[in-house]
Scaffold this motif. Structure first.
Motif, PDB file in Angstrom:
ATOM      1  N   LEU A 302      28.361  67.346  18.522  1.00 26.59           N
ATOM      2  CA  LEU A 302      29.049  68.505  17.955  1.00 26.59           C
ATOM      3  C   LEU A 302      28.188  69.189  16.900  1.00 26.59           C
ATOM      4  O   LEU A 302      28.168  70.418  16.799  1.00 26.59           O
ATOM      5  CB  LEU A 302      30.384  68.077  17.339  1.00 26.59           C
ATOM      6  N   GLY A 303      27.483  68.383  16.092  1.00 25.60           N
ATOM      7  CA  GLY A 303      26.644  68.961  15.055  1.00 25.60           C
ATOM      8  C   GLY A 303      25.543  69.832  15.623  1.00 25.60           C
ATOM      9  O   GLY A 303      25.111  70.799  14.991  1.00 25.60           O
ATOM     10  N   GLY A 304      25.088  69.513  16.818  1.00 21.54           N
ATOM     11  CA  GLY A 304      24.081  70.327  17.464  1.00 21.54           C
ATOM     12  C   GLY A 304      24.648  71.421  18.336  1.00 21.54           C
ATOM     13  O   GLY A 304      23.900  72.149  18.989  1.00 21.54           O
ATOM     14  N   ASN A 305      25.961  71.534  18.367  1.00 23.87           N
ATOM     15  CA  ASN A 305      26.629  72.535  19.204  1.00 23.87           C
ATOM     16  C   ASN A 305      27.429  73.459  18.289  1.00 23.87           C
ATOM     17  O   ASN A 305      28.656  73.426  18.259  1.00 23.87           O
ATOM     18  CB  ASN A 305      27.534  71.855  20.231  1.00 23.87           C
ATOM     19  N   ARG A 306      26.717  74.265  17.527  1.00 24.65           N
ATOM     20  CA  ARG A 306      27.371  75.157  16.561  1.00 24.65           C
ATOM     21  C   ARG A 306      28.358  76.109  17.219  1.00 24.65           C
ATOM     22  O   ARG A 306      29.445  76.345  16.670  1.00 24.65           O
ATOM     23  CB  ARG A 306      26.295  75.942  15.799  1.00 24.65           C
ATOM     24  N   PRO A 307      28.058  76.688  18.392  1.00 22.78           N
ATOM     25  CA  PRO A 307      29.048  77.578  19.012  1.00 22.78           C
ATOM     26  C   PRO A 307      30.379  76.889  19.295  1.00 22.78           C
ATOM     27  O   PRO A 307      31.446  77.483  19.095  1.00 22.78           O
ATOM     28  CB  PRO A 307      28.356  78.006  20.314  1.00 22.78           C
ATOM     29  N   LEU A 308      30.341  75.613  19.736  1.00 21.93           N
ATOM     30  CA  LEU A 308      31.588  74.903  20.006  1.00 21.93           C
ATOM     31  C   LEU A 308      32.361  74.652  18.709  1.00 21.93           C
ATOM     32  O   LEU A 308      33.596  74.779  18.672  1.00 21.93           O
ATOM     33  CB  LEU A 308      31.289  73.584  20.720  1.00 21.93           C
ATOM     34  N   LEU A 309      31.652  74.304  17.634  1.00 23.65           N
ATOM     35  CA  LEU A 309      32.320  74.097  16.350  1.00 23.65           C
ATOM     36  C   LEU A 309      33.000  75.379  15.874  1.00 23.65           C
ATOM     37  O   LEU A 309      34.120  75.340  15.348  1.00 23.65           O
ATOM     38  CB  LEU A 309      31.306  73.624  15.306  1.00 23.65           C
ATOM     39  N   LEU A 310      32.338  76.518  16.042  1.00 27.19           N
ATOM     40  CA  LEU A 310      32.948  77.783  15.646  1.00 27.19           C
ATOM     41  C   LEU A 310      34.162  78.109  16.503  1.00 27.19           C
ATOM     42  O   LEU A 310      35.152  78.677  16.014  1.00 27.19           O
ATOM     43  CB  LEU A 310      31.906  78.907  15.751  1.00 27.19           C
ATOM     44  N   THR A 311      34.115  77.736  17.777  1.00 24.81           N
ATOM     45  CA  THR A 311      35.281  77.945  18.641  1.00 24.81           C
ATOM     46  C   THR A 311      36.464  77.120  18.145  1.00 24.81           C
ATOM     47  O   THR A 311      37.604  77.595  18.109  1.00 24.81           O
ATOM     48  CB  THR A 311      34.942  77.575  20.092  1.00 24.81           C
ATOM     49  N   TYR A 312      36.203  75.868  17.767  1.00 25.73           N
ATOM     50  CA  TYR A 312      37.284  75.033  17.232  1.00 25.73           C
ATOM     51  C   TYR A 312      37.847  75.629  15.935  1.00 25.73           C
ATOM     52  O   TYR A 312      39.067  75.612  15.705  1.00 25.73           O
ATOM     53  CB  TYR A 312      36.769  73.619  16.966  1.00 25.73           C
ATOM     54  N   ALA A 313      36.967  76.152  15.070  1.00 29.38           N
ATOM     55  CA  ALA A 313      37.435  76.759  13.821  1.00 29.38           C
ATOM     56  C   ALA A 313      38.296  77.979  14.113  1.00 29.38           C
ATOM     57  O   ALA A 313      39.349  78.193  13.479  1.00 29.38           O
ATOM     58  CB  ALA A 313      36.242  77.143  12.945  1.00 29.38           C
ATOM     59  N   ARG A 314      37.871  78.799  15.077  1.00 28.72           N
ATOM     60  CA  ARG A 314      38.682  79.968  15.445  1.00 28.72           C
ATOM     61  C   ARG A 314      40.017  79.544  16.039  1.00 28.72           C
ATOM     62  O   ARG A 314      41.042  80.206  15.823  1.00 28.72           O
ATOM     63  CB  ARG A 314      37.910  80.851  16.425  1.00 28.72           C
ATOM     64  N   ARG A 428      32.026  65.218  28.742  1.00 31.60           N
ATOM     65  CA  ARG A 428      33.109  65.009  27.774  1.00 31.60           C
ATOM     66  C   ARG A 428      34.101  66.164  27.825  1.00 31.60           C
ATOM     67  O   ARG A 428      34.661  66.548  26.806  1.00 31.60           O
ATOM     68  CB  ARG A 428      32.544  64.865  26.356  1.00 31.60           C
ATOM     69  N   MET A 429      34.323  66.684  29.011  1.00 32.90           N
ATOM     70  CA  MET A 429      35.227  67.827  29.129  1.00 32.90           C
ATOM     71  C   MET A 429      36.646  67.460  28.720  1.00 32.90           C
ATOM     72  O   MET A 429      37.342  68.236  28.068  1.00 32.90           O
ATOM     73  CB  MET A 429      35.201  68.372  30.556  1.00 32.90           C
ATOM     74  N   GLY A 430      37.110  66.254  29.106  1.00 34.57           N
ATOM     75  CA  GLY A 430      38.470  65.854  28.736  1.00 34.57           C
ATOM     76  C   GLY A 430      38.653  65.790  27.237  1.00 34.57           C
ATOM     77  O   GLY A 430      39.599  66.357  26.678  1.00 34.57           O
ATOM     78  N   SER A 431      37.736  65.103  26.538  1.00 42.02           N
ATOM     79  CA  SER A 431      37.870  64.978  25.083  1.00 42.02           C
ATOM     80  C   SER A 431      37.595  66.307  24.380  1.00 42.02           C
ATOM     81  O   SER A 431      38.208  66.604  23.353  1.00 42.02           O
ATOM     82  CB  SER A 431      36.927  63.891  24.559  1.00 42.02           C
ATOM     83  N   SER A 432      36.690  67.127  24.926  1.00 42.42           N
ATOM     84  CA  SER A 432      36.421  68.439  24.315  1.00 42.42           C
ATOM     85  C   SER A 432      37.634  69.357  24.433  1.00 42.42           C
ATOM     86  O   SER A 432      37.976  70.079  23.493  1.00 42.42           O
ATOM     87  CB  SER A 432      35.206  69.101  24.972  1.00 42.42           C
ATOM     88  N   ALA A 433      38.290  69.336  25.600  1.00 41.54           N
ATOM     89  CA  ALA A 433      39.518  70.117  25.763  1.00 41.54           C
ATOM     90  C   ALA A 433      40.616  69.581  24.860  1.00 41.54           C
ATOM     91  O   ALA A 433      41.393  70.351  24.276  1.00 41.54           O
ATOM     92  CB  ALA A 433      39.966  70.080  27.224  1.00 41.54           C
ATOM     93  N   GLY A 434      40.678  68.246  24.726  1.00 44.33           N
ATOM     94  CA  GLY A 434      41.650  67.670  23.802  1.00 44.33           C
ATOM     95  C   GLY A 434      41.410  68.103  22.377  1.00 44.33           C
ATOM     96  O   GLY A 434      42.347  68.393  21.625  1.00 44.33           O
ATOM     97  N   LEU A 435      40.132  68.179  21.977  1.00 44.26           N
ATOM     98  CA  LEU A 435      39.815  68.619  20.619  1.00 44.26           C
ATOM     99  C   LEU A 435      40.205  70.076  20.387  1.00 44.26           C
ATOM    100  O   LEU A 435      40.595  70.452  19.276  1.00 44.26           O
ATOM    101  CB  LEU A 435      38.327  68.440  20.345  1.00 44.26           C
ATOM    102  N   LEU A 436      40.087  70.902  21.433  1.00 48.54           N
ATOM    103  CA  LEU A 436      40.511  72.295  21.277  1.00 48.54           C
ATOM    104  C   LEU A 436      41.977  72.345  20.889  1.00 48.54           C
ATOM    105  O   LEU A 436      42.363  73.054  19.951  1.00 48.54           O
ATOM    106  CB  LEU A 436      40.287  73.069  22.582  1.00 48.54           C
ATOM    107  N   ARG A 437      42.793  71.581  21.592  1.00 50.34           N
ATOM    108  CA  ARG A 437      44.211  71.570  21.240  1.00 50.34           C
ATOM    109  C   ARG A 437      44.466  70.849  19.923  1.00 50.34           C
ATOM    110  O   ARG A 437      45.418  71.170  19.207  1.00 50.34           O
ATOM    111  CB  ARG A 437      45.023  70.956  22.382  1.00 50.34           C
ATOM    112  N   THR A 438      43.635  69.863  19.587  1.00 53.67           N
ATOM    113  CA  THR A 438      43.784  69.218  18.283  1.00 53.67           C
ATOM    114  C   THR A 438      43.631  70.237  17.162  1.00 53.67           C
ATOM    115  O   THR A 438      44.436  70.284  16.229  1.00 53.67           O
ATOM    116  CB  THR A 438      42.740  68.095  18.115  1.00 53.67           C
ATOM    117  N   PHE A 439      42.605  71.066  17.240  1.00 51.48           N
ATOM    118  CA  PHE A 439      42.406  72.090  16.212  1.00 51.48           C
ATOM    119  C   PHE A 439      43.535  73.118  16.257  1.00 51.48           C
ATOM    120  O   PHE A 439      43.962  73.628  15.217  1.00 51.48           O
ATOM    121  CB  PHE A 439      41.048  72.759  16.385  1.00 51.48           C
TER     122      PHE A 439
END
Length: 507
Positions: A302-314, A428-439
């Motif tokens: 995640l630390g190396g995937n800044r666009p994904l982190l910004l998506t979670y913040a949004r 890690r699509m399952g956990s990444s999608a889960g994190l989207l809903r977590t945020f």
């Protein structure tokens, strides 16, 4: 499922040739979907998966939208103010915020079928407990169980979409992603109105009992249509998958969220220790995940995937606005404006109807950044109009507010979902999608805490205006984060190029 590289179009095959190709792609002979007795082509999305995917993904939204018109009747039944019934919202989303990435990781390890069935069964159990709840505490416990039960549907759906994309070679199933988003919007349309009807016919307990038939339908669909095969593991056995669970990381993540929620719901000086626990658990979680061989949430990735982190913040910011409106505005419509539960549900119809129309119209367009900019602007415009609401405001003004909020509702959720699909690691699509809903559910928790703060005793108009000012600030921050993120434009260009090269998802 093993990853299938993109292949150029192949000539037509005989029946035996098709069977060989199917087996070469890792599919069992009975895996292909059927429509009207004819087998779905090997390179087409299996449409049998759509029904369980859609039902599983809407279990949480339907309970979110129905409870919005139930809060006032439940508060009257148990003598609880809005700050007390706010726990019915927070309990659901706390459980879901913790459970989504956990269940998403389990889906990555074990496959979607068994987690989908367990979660759907828990949803039915929660419906029974909620229907019989003798007090508010029991009802809150039912909502916690409901939160864990509804965790599996969305990450399972995203996992299946990604695995089908690998199998078929179509890397941009825009039609399926749009169908999933529109289904969620549709159930949100039904939710408040259905909740009002259920309350009128059977009281607020009927809004919990609706989970029982939904759970039965989900279990039947899961048993009949979800694939039995689990994703490949290094040694082919269950031991490797169990070893892949980062239980200490999961525990620290849960401790961090629970202490944060408890403080947000009642922030005062005597609870100073809760932020301390939150910071300590967060630091320990970070230390653990950066060193774990198989991290629960791989912070290095995640630390190396800044666009994904910004998506979670949004996502967090977008859902703060959505849920504060869903619950705060609805409670005000009942207590501050004097509408009945069914009338308050009907006032929500323009919001969700507009969201469906917007999602359907724009769903297949690959642009993400433009959608989010328009969505943020729509939130600001609708919030400005909310400042004009008063106890005697005409119904047309309330309808105008919900109509305007429908535009960002239809744009933001779909754009965020598509962004994660393109930005996340495929493994890690399952956990990444889960994190989207977590945020997203963290946003719901913040919204619930804000509602409890501005409506300590009843949902009055001054409290609504204070809530609106808060939402305007959140919407402005959402717009700034979107304008500053240039990577979103690249996703749209890449998705458009893939769409030109890929065949339709189904034939």
């Amino acid at each position: 499922m093993p990853e299938t590289p993109n292949r150029p179009p192949e000539p037509a095959r005989s029946a035996n040739g098709t069977a060989l190709v199917r087996m070469a792609r890792g599919l069992r002979p009975g895996r292909l979907g059927r429509r009207g007795g004819a087998a779905t082509p090997a390179d087409a999305f299996d449409r049998r998966l759509l029904a369980p995917m859609m039902l599983g993904s809407v279990l949480n939204p339907v309970n979110s939208s129905i409870i919005s018109v139930s809060l006032v009747p439940i508060g009257a039944a148990f003598g609880a103010p809005p700050s007390g019934t706010a726990w019915l919202i927070s309990a659901l989303y706390l459980a879901t915020a913790i459970g989504q990435p956990v269940v998403g990781r389990l889906i990555d390890l074990f496959g979607p079928r068994r987690l989908f069935l367990i979660g759907t069964a828990l949803t039915g159990v929660a419906g029974v407990i909620g229907m019989l709840a003798p007090n508010l505490g029991t009802l809150i416990a039912a909502r916690v169980i409901l939160g864990f039960g509804t965790c599996a549907g969305y990450p399972a759906s995203m996992y299946l979409i990604r695995s089908e994309a690998r199998r078929t070679g179509h890397q941009s199933p825009a039609g399926v992603l749009t169908a999933l988003a529109v289904t969620n919007q549709t159930i949100a349309v039904i939710g408040p109105s259905l909740g009002g009807v259920l309350i009128a016919v059977g009281g607020w307990r009927a809004t919990l009992a609706v989970n029982i038939p939904l759970a039965v339908a989900g279990i039947l669909l899961g048993l009949l249509r979800l694939p039995r095969t689990a994703p490949p593991r290094p040694d082919g056995g269950r031991r490797a998958a169990v070893a892949g669970l980062d239980l200490p990381g999961m525990g620290l993540f849960a401790a961090m969220l629970v202490s944060l929620l408890l403080f947000l719901m009642h922030p005062h000086a005597a609870a100073w220790y809760l932020p301390v626990i939150t910071v300590a658990a967060g630091a320990a979680f970070t230390w653990r995940e950066l060193r774990a061989e198989r991290a629960f949430i791989d912070l290095r990735v995640l630390g190396g995937n800044r666009p994904l982190l910004l998506t979670y913040a949004r996502a967090l910011l977008a859902y703060v606005v959505s849920y504060a409106l869903l619950y705060g505005f609805t409670q005000w419509a009942e207590e501050g404006r004097g509408l009945s539960a069914s009338q308050a549900g009907l006032v929500q119809l323009p919001l969700f109807a507009t969201a469906i129309l917007v999602s359907t119209t724009t769903g297949r367009r690959p642009e993400i950044r433009g959608k989010l900019i328009v969505g943020a602007t729509g939130q600001l415009a609708a919030g400005a109009l909310m400042l004009a609401l008063a106890p005697r405001s005409p119904i047309l003004l309330l309808l105008a507010v919900t109509f305007l909020f429908g535009i960002p509702q239809g744009l933001n959720s779909l754009a965020l979902q598509n962004a994660v699909y393109h930005q996340a690691d495929a493994e890690r699509m399952g956990s990444s999608a889960g994190l989207l809903r977590t945020f997203g559910y963290l946003g719901a928790i913040v919204a619930s805490a804000a509602n409890g703060a501005v409506f300590p005793h009843r949902a009055d108009t001054p409290g609504l205006h204070h809530l609106t000012l808060f939402l305007l600030g959140v919407s402005a921050l959402f717009l700034v984060l979107t304008l500053a993120d240039r990577s979103l434009g690249r996703i749209g260009a890449e998705a458009a190029e893939e769409g030109k090269q890929a065949e339709p998802v189904s034939r």
